[in-house]
Design a protein around this motif. Structure first.
Motif, short mmCIF file in Angstrom:
data_model
loop_
_atom_site.label_atom_id
_atom_site.label_comp_id
_atom_site.label_asym_id
_atom_site.label_seq_id
_atom_site.Cartn_x
_atom_site.Cartn_y
_atom_site.Cartn_z
N HIS A 199 1.17 -24.80 50.51
CA HIS A 199 2.20 -23.90 51.04
C HIS A 199 3.47 -24.10 50.23
N ASP A 200 4.51 -23.32 50.54
CA ASP A 200 5.72 -23.39 49.74
C ASP A 200 6.46 -24.70 49.96
N SER A 201 7.42 -24.95 49.07
CA SER A 201 8.22 -26.16 49.16
C SER A 201 9.63 -25.85 48.68
N SER A 202 10.61 -26.03 49.56
CA SER A 202 12.00 -25.75 49.19
C SER A 202 12.56 -26.86 48.31
N THR A 203 11.98 -28.05 48.40
CA THR A 203 12.47 -29.20 47.64
C THR A 203 11.63 -29.51 46.41
N GLY A 204 10.40 -28.99 46.39
CA GLY A 204 9.47 -29.34 45.31
C GLY A 204 8.99 -30.76 45.40
N ASP A 205 9.10 -31.33 46.61
CA ASP A 205 8.87 -32.77 46.76
C ASP A 205 8.34 -33.10 48.16
N ASN A 206 7.48 -32.25 48.71
CA ASN A 206 7.07 -32.44 50.10
C ASN A 206 5.64 -32.92 50.28
N THR A 207 5.05 -33.43 49.20
CA THR A 207 3.67 -33.90 49.25
C THR A 207 3.53 -35.21 48.48
N SER A 208 2.69 -36.09 48.99
CA SER A 208 2.40 -37.34 48.29
C SER A 208 0.92 -37.64 48.39
N ILE A 209 0.36 -38.19 47.33
CA ILE A 209 -1.03 -38.63 47.38
C ILE A 209 -1.12 -40.07 46.90
N ASP A 210 -2.13 -40.76 47.38
CA ASP A 210 -2.47 -42.10 46.90
C ASP A 210 -3.82 -41.97 46.20
N PRO A 211 -3.85 -41.84 44.87
CA PRO A 211 -5.12 -41.62 44.17
C PRO A 211 -6.13 -42.74 44.38
N GLU A 212 -5.63 -43.98 44.51
CA GLU A 212 -6.55 -45.11 44.66
C GLU A 212 -7.24 -45.08 46.01
N LYS A 213 -6.50 -44.76 47.08
CA LYS A 213 -7.08 -44.71 48.42
C LYS A 213 -7.68 -43.35 48.75
N GLY A 214 -7.38 -42.34 47.94
CA GLY A 214 -7.90 -41.01 48.20
C GLY A 214 -7.27 -40.36 49.41
N LEU A 215 -5.95 -40.48 49.55
CA LEU A 215 -5.23 -39.92 50.70
C LEU A 215 -4.16 -38.93 50.25
N PHE A 216 -4.02 -37.88 51.05
CA PHE A 216 -3.03 -36.82 50.82
C PHE A 216 -2.11 -36.78 52.03
N TYR A 217 -0.80 -36.67 51.80
CA TYR A 217 0.12 -36.62 52.93
C TYR A 217 1.13 -35.48 52.75
N CYS A 218 1.32 -34.69 53.81
CA CYS A 218 2.28 -33.60 53.83
C CYS A 218 3.47 -34.02 54.69
N PHE A 219 4.65 -34.12 54.07
CA PHE A 219 5.83 -34.56 54.80
C PHE A 219 6.35 -33.47 55.73
N ARG A 220 6.10 -32.20 55.40
CA ARG A 220 6.57 -31.13 56.28
C ARG A 220 5.88 -31.21 57.64
N HIS A 221 4.56 -31.38 57.62
CA HIS A 221 3.80 -31.40 58.87
C HIS A 221 3.54 -32.82 59.38
N GLU A 222 3.95 -33.81 58.58
CA GLU A 222 3.77 -35.22 58.96
C GLU A 222 2.31 -35.51 59.31
N VAL A 223 1.43 -35.12 58.42
CA VAL A 223 0.01 -35.33 58.64
C VAL A 223 -0.67 -35.63 57.31
N GLY A 224 -1.71 -36.43 57.37
CA GLY A 224 -2.44 -36.79 56.16
C GLY A 224 -3.90 -36.37 56.23
N TYR A 225 -4.52 -36.27 55.08
CA TYR A 225 -5.94 -35.89 54.98
C TYR A 225 -6.59 -36.72 53.87
N ASP A 226 -7.89 -36.90 54.00
CA ASP A 226 -8.64 -37.46 52.89
C ASP A 226 -9.18 -36.30 52.07
#
Length: 290
Positions: A199-226
């Motif tokens: 989805h869109d991002s007003s900051t260009g900085d609203n997502t983080s992933i941990d490649p080693e653990k295989g985790l994705f996190y969305c700061f807008r929705h405060e939820v993570g996924y594998d």
């Protein structure tokens, strides 16, 4: 040419087609081959780059530029310890500089115009420092990124994520991968930040992933996924922010089995082979016992 970003389309320096192209005044581009430690640094804002200590990376290494004052230039370095998940990708740090990583098996991350080529500004890319490639550390690169984006350490992946043994199983079975952010950049603690790919991002900085653990996190929705959860979002089974629950999991499994029937077929073949091998082993043990 069609497929220009494919490794299979690459040409060696002595390829006759390339030589013909260059002899007729054509430009050329280069990339680091799969497995290489060579990185291309494209400095687009030398003033900001110098303010944050950029020369610590590009001093005393091979550089070239199409600007007489080198307000923009390219440097070539070696970085043996860069994380291999960056292969085939490009890092853009707030318009200050870009890093072109070595190609992965099939695709490059993009190509860098080589010295001697003509820039649209009318100047040739001229070598400004003709020396061997300097070796730098991945830590030195992330330190520089942290100076440009100092807020990155304030937010990191939280432990809450939709992940369990069942999703781990289908992740391994179908070789699923977490979705990388748009315009990714590394943080000092190993995560990769950037804009959401869903989805869109007003900051260009609203997502983080941990490649080693295989985790994705969305700061807008405060939820993570594998990786399985990311695949469900990619397929439109759920939206980012929605739970990857048992019903969504069943839908994902059904779609994967439909799209990749060969996976289950090969599993059955391998199962039969293991059973036959086990029977042969037991028969051999029985003969030896007799």
């Amino acid at each position: 040419m069609h497929g220009w970003n494919l490794v299979a389309k690459g040409m060696r320096y002595d390829d006759k087609r390339l030589q013909f192209h260059l002899d007729n005044g054509g430009n050329y581009s280069v990339y680091a081959a799969p497995g290489s430690h060579t990185l291309f640094l494209d400095v687009d804002d030398a003033e900001r780059f110098y303010e944050v200590g950029g020369p610590s990376l590009t001093r005393n290494t091979f550089t070239y530029s199409a600007w007489p004052d080198s307000r923009r230039y390219r440097a070539v370095v070696r970085c043996p310890d860069y994380p291999r998940e960056w292969a085939g990708r490009k890092l853009n740090v707030d318009g200050v500089f870009e890093v072109y990583f070595p190609a992965e098996t099939e695709k490059t991350c993009g190509l860098c115009v080589g010295p001697g080529s003509l820039h649209p500004n009318g100047n040739l890319y001229a070598i400004t420092h003709n020396t061997s490639f300097r070796t730098v550390s991945w830590d030195a690169i992330t330190t520089l990124v942290d100076r440009i984006k100092p807020e990155a350490h304030k937010l990191s992946i939280k432990p809450k994520a939709y992940r369990n043994a069942a999703t781990n199983l289908i992740t391994q079975r179908y070789n699923l991968q977490v979705e990388w952010p748009v315009n990714p950049y590394p943080t000092r603690h190993g995560e990769v930040r950037g804009a959401s790919p869903f989805h869109d991002s007003s900051t260009g900085d609203n997502t983080s992933i941990d490649p080693e653990k295989g985790l994705f996190y969305c700061f807008r929705h405060e939820v993570g996924y594998d990786a399985a959860g990311c695949e469900a979002i990619r397929r439109g089974i759920i939206e980012c922010g929605e739970p990857f629950d048992s019903e969504a999991f069943k839908k994902l499994v059904a779609e994967l089995e439909r799209d990749f029937p060969e996976v289950r077929y090969l599993e059955r073949v391998n199962f039969r082979r293991r059973m036959k091998a086990e029977r042969r082993r037991k028969l051999a043990e029985a003969r030896n016992h007799d």
